[in-house]
Scaffold this motif. Structure first.
Motif, PDB file in Angstrom:
ATOM      1  N   LEU A  52       0.695  27.371 -19.212  1.00  0.00           N
ATOM      2  CA  LEU A  52       1.741  28.366 -19.468  1.00  0.00           C
ATOM      3  C   LEU A  52       2.012  28.508 -20.958  1.00  0.00           C
ATOM      4  O   LEU A  52       2.221  29.623 -21.466  1.00  0.00           O
ATOM      5  N   GLU A  53       2.010  27.382 -21.658  1.00  0.00           N
ATOM      6  CA  GLU A  53       2.236  27.438 -23.104  1.00  0.00           C
ATOM      7  C   GLU A  53       1.113  28.193 -23.801  1.00  0.00           C
ATOM      8  O   GLU A  53       1.349  28.986 -24.721  1.00  0.00           O
ATOM      9  N   SER A  54      -0.118  27.952 -23.349  1.00  0.00           N
ATOM     10  CA  SER A  54      -1.244  28.682 -23.914  1.00  0.00           C
ATOM     11  C   SER A  54      -1.129  30.182 -23.638  1.00  0.00           C
ATOM     12  O   SER A  54      -1.406  31.022 -24.510  1.00  0.00           O
ATOM     13  N   SER A  87      -0.365  17.074 -12.772  1.00  0.00           N
ATOM     14  CA  SER A  87      -0.542  18.467 -12.376  1.00  0.00           C
ATOM     15  C   SER A  87       0.474  19.377 -13.068  1.00  0.00           C
ATOM     16  O   SER A  87       0.126  20.450 -13.581  1.00  0.00           O
ATOM     17  N   GLU A  88       1.737  18.929 -13.084  1.00  0.00           N
ATOM     18  CA  GLU A  88       2.776  19.739 -13.734  1.00  0.00           C
ATOM     19  C   GLU A  88       2.522  19.841 -15.235  1.00  0.00           C
ATOM     20  O   GLU A  88       2.800  20.880 -15.852  1.00  0.00           O
ATOM     21  N   THR A  89       2.016  18.768 -15.839  1.00  0.00           N
ATOM     22  CA  THR A  89       1.712  18.800 -17.275  1.00  0.00           C
ATOM     23  C   THR A  89       0.612  19.811 -17.569  1.00  0.00           C
ATOM     24  O   THR A  89       0.681  20.564 -18.551  1.00  0.00           O
ATOM     25  N   GLU A  90      -0.414  19.826 -16.727  1.00  0.00           N
ATOM     26  CA  GLU A  90      -1.488  20.801 -16.905  1.00  0.00           C
ATOM     27  C   GLU A  90      -0.958  22.230 -16.748  1.00  0.00           C
ATOM     28  O   GLU A  90      -1.338  23.127 -17.524  1.00  0.00           O
ATOM     29  N   PRO A 114       0.812  -1.228   0.000  1.00  0.00           N
ATOM     30  CA  PRO A 114       0.000   0.000   0.000  1.00  0.00           C
ATOM     31  C   PRO A 114       0.841   1.271   0.000  1.00  0.00           C
ATOM     32  O   PRO A 114       0.477   2.260  -0.632  1.00  0.00           O
ATOM     33  N   VAL A 115       1.968   1.246   0.686  1.00  0.00           N
ATOM     34  CA  VAL A 115       2.836   2.433   0.733  1.00  0.00           C
ATOM     35  C   VAL A 115       3.413   2.722  -0.644  1.00  0.00           C
ATOM     36  O   VAL A 115       3.421   3.868  -1.111  1.00  0.00           O
ATOM     37  N   VAL A 116       3.905   1.669  -1.326  1.00  0.00           N
ATOM     38  CA  VAL A 116       4.478   1.848  -2.661  1.00  0.00           C
ATOM     39  C   VAL A 116       3.416   2.327  -3.639  1.00  0.00           C
ATOM     40  O   VAL A 116       3.648   3.225  -4.461  1.00  0.00           O
ATOM     41  N   ALA A 117       2.226   1.724  -3.567  1.00  0.00           N
ATOM     42  CA  ALA A 117       1.147   2.136  -4.460  1.00  0.00           C
ATOM     43  C   ALA A 117       0.752   3.593  -4.220  1.00  0.00           C
ATOM     44  O   ALA A 117       0.479   4.345  -5.163  1.00  0.00           O
ATOM     45  N   LYS A 118       0.740   3.992  -2.955  1.00  0.00           N
ATOM     46  CA  LYS A 118       0.392   5.374  -2.635  1.00  0.00           C
ATOM     47  C   LYS A 118       1.439   6.341  -3.177  1.00  0.00           C
ATOM     48  O   LYS A 118       1.098   7.380  -3.767  1.00  0.00           O
ATOM     49  N   GLU A 119       2.725   6.017  -3.003  1.00  0.00           N
ATOM     50  CA  GLU A 119       3.791   6.878  -3.523  1.00  0.00           C
ATOM     51  C   GLU A 119       3.736   6.962  -5.046  1.00  0.00           C
ATOM     52  O   GLU A 119       3.942   8.034  -5.636  1.00  0.00           O
ATOM     53  N   ARG A 120       3.455   5.837  -5.694  1.00  0.00           N
ATOM     54  CA  ARG A 120       3.356   5.825  -7.160  1.00  0.00           C
ATOM     55  C   ARG A 120       2.211   6.710  -7.631  1.00  0.00           C
ATOM     56  O   ARG A 120       2.359   7.485  -8.581  1.00  0.00           O
ATOM     57  N   GLN A 121       1.066   6.614  -6.975  1.00  0.00           N
ATOM     58  CA  GLN A 121      -0.080   7.432  -7.353  1.00  0.00           C
ATOM     59  C   GLN A 121       0.208   8.911  -7.122  1.00  0.00           C
ATOM     60  O   GLN A 121      -0.194   9.769  -7.926  1.00  0.00           O
ATOM     61  N   GLU A 122       0.884   9.222  -6.015  1.00  0.00           N
ATOM     62  CA  GLU A 122       1.243  10.618  -5.752  1.00  0.00           C
ATOM     63  C   GLU A 122       2.155  11.160  -6.848  1.00  0.00           C
ATOM     64  O   GLU A 122       2.009  12.306  -7.288  1.00  0.00           O
ATOM     65  N   LEU A 123       3.100  10.325  -7.319  1.00  0.00           N
ATOM     66  CA  LEU A 123       3.999  10.752  -8.382  1.00  0.00           C
ATOM     67  C   LEU A 123       3.233  10.978  -9.686  1.00  0.00           C
ATOM     68  O   LEU A 123       3.471  11.974 -10.389  1.00  0.00           O
ATOM     69  N   ILE A 124       2.298  10.083  -9.986  1.00  0.00           N
ATOM     70  CA  ILE A 124       1.479  10.248 -11.192  1.00  0.00           C
ATOM     71  C   ILE A 124       0.654  11.529 -11.109  1.00  0.00           C
ATOM     72  O   ILE A 124       0.537  12.286 -12.097  1.00  0.00           O
ATOM     73  N   ASP A 125       0.080  11.793  -9.934  1.00  0.00           N
ATOM     74  CA  ASP A 125      -0.719  13.008  -9.761  1.00  0.00           C
ATOM     75  C   ASP A 125       0.136  14.261  -9.944  1.00  0.00           C
ATOM     76  O   ASP A 125      -0.306  15.254 -10.551  1.00  0.00           O
ATOM     77  N   ARG A 126       1.362  14.217  -9.425  1.00  0.00           N
ATOM     78  CA  ARG A 126       2.260  15.368  -9.590  1.00  0.00           C
ATOM     79  C   ARG A 126       2.600  15.592 -11.054  1.00  0.00           C
ATOM     80  O   ARG A 126       2.644  16.736 -11.536  1.00  0.00           O
ATOM     81  N   ILE A 127       2.860  14.494 -11.777  1.00  0.00           N
ATOM     82  CA  ILE A 127       3.179  14.620 -13.199  1.00  0.00           C
ATOM     83  C   ILE A 127       2.006  15.204 -13.969  1.00  0.00           C
ATOM     84  O   ILE A 127       2.168  16.110 -14.806  1.00  0.00           O
TER      85      ILE A 127
END
Length: 283
Positions: free
Chosen positions: A88-90, A80-83, A65-78
């Motif tokens: 900014l590009e727009s 968010s940063e992509t958005e 569960p800890v690894v899955a949570k960290e992975r999901q947090e990383l995906i969410d950050r990516i």
């Protein structure tokens, strides 16, 4: 005397002697049989292995569960940063359009002419679309890095004759300009009067941005004239020679609609003559 001698020579009964010998062969006096000892050792090893596997599985179950949570947090950050990057590009595109509009208005108000839009198009400062050609240049199928140093096209950076090089792309672009191209891009990278095509190792750089093959060159202009002029010109014949001699692949086609983006940034540097006062002060 014979009875005493017999007792001295055979102190144990034959049955006792046979039993003692059998016990000795099975594990020695006072010990357990070898087969039983081996079975006990094997059983102990199996128990230990099962214990290790059980403990490892329990730890993995706890950590999952800890690894899955960290992975999901990383995906969410990516995400968010992509958005944020897209926003900014727009914003940059809107500001660029606003700046261009203000520049055109200022030039026209100060006595400029309708050639302002043409200047922006030719300099790469504005996006452009229209008829043109699409030229795709790619490495040979057997192209690879490295060589034996005997190839006629070898340089310090490229030793495989089947690879497209910076000077090849320079000739392609110059040939399109000479054939009447009004605007050109390579892999979406708009070329300007300040653009440079160079090499860095095995990569081709356009304005310091690395590109990877295949190289898609889009040129705006009279499609038929561009295609014919380029293929019959010196640079088109040079590209054809690369195809025949080294297997480099190239295809050209006329397009009814070609869209080229504006250059990311066009920095124009101007020089002004020094005033008489400045010249006297510095003399």
């Amino acid at each position: 005397m014979s009875l005493i001698t017999n007792v001295m020579d055979h102190s144990l009964d034959d049955g006792y002697a046979e039993a003692a010998a059998r016990k000795k062969s099975q594990g020695g006096e006072g010990g357990m049989p070898k087969t039983l000892r081996a079975k006990l050792v094997l059983a102990a090893g199996l128990v230990l292995a099962a214990l290790v596997v059980t403990v490892g599985a329990a730890q993995a179950r706890v950590a999952a569960p800890v690894v899955a949570k960290e992975r999901q947090e990383l995906i969410d950050r990516i995400d968010s940063e992509t958005e944020d990057a897209d926003q900014l590009e727009s914003t940059v595109d809107k500001l660029r359009d606003d700046v261009s509009a203000r520049q055109r208005a200022a030039l026209k108000s100060s006595g400029g002419s309708a050639d302002v839009d043409l200047a922006g198009l030719l300099s790469g400062a504005t996006a452009v679309h229209g008829p043109g050609v699409k030229l795709v240049v790619n490495d040979a199928k057997e192209a690879s890095t490295g060589g034996d140093g005997t190839n006629p096209r070898e340089t310090s950076d490229f030793s495989d004759t089947g690879r497209v090089r910076d000077r090849d792309m320079q000739r392609v672009v110059n040939g399109l300009w000479a054939s009447g191209a009004e605007a050109i891009s390579i892999n979406g990278q708009r070329l300007t009067a300040l653009s440079a095509i160079r090499a860095a190792g095995d990569a081709i750089l356009v304005d310091n941005r690395p590109l990877v093959p295949p190289y898609t060159v889009l040129a705006v202009g009279d499609g038929d004239k561009l295609s014919t002029g380029f293929q019959n010109g010196a640079d088109g014949l040079y590209l054809h020679a690369l195809e025949e001699q080294y297997g480099i692949r190239a295809t050209i086609s006329t397009e009814g609609e070609v869209r080229l983006p504006a250059a990311p940034s066009v920095i124009v540097r101007t020089a002004q003559p020094k005033s008489e006062k400045t010249e006297k002060g510095t003399s």
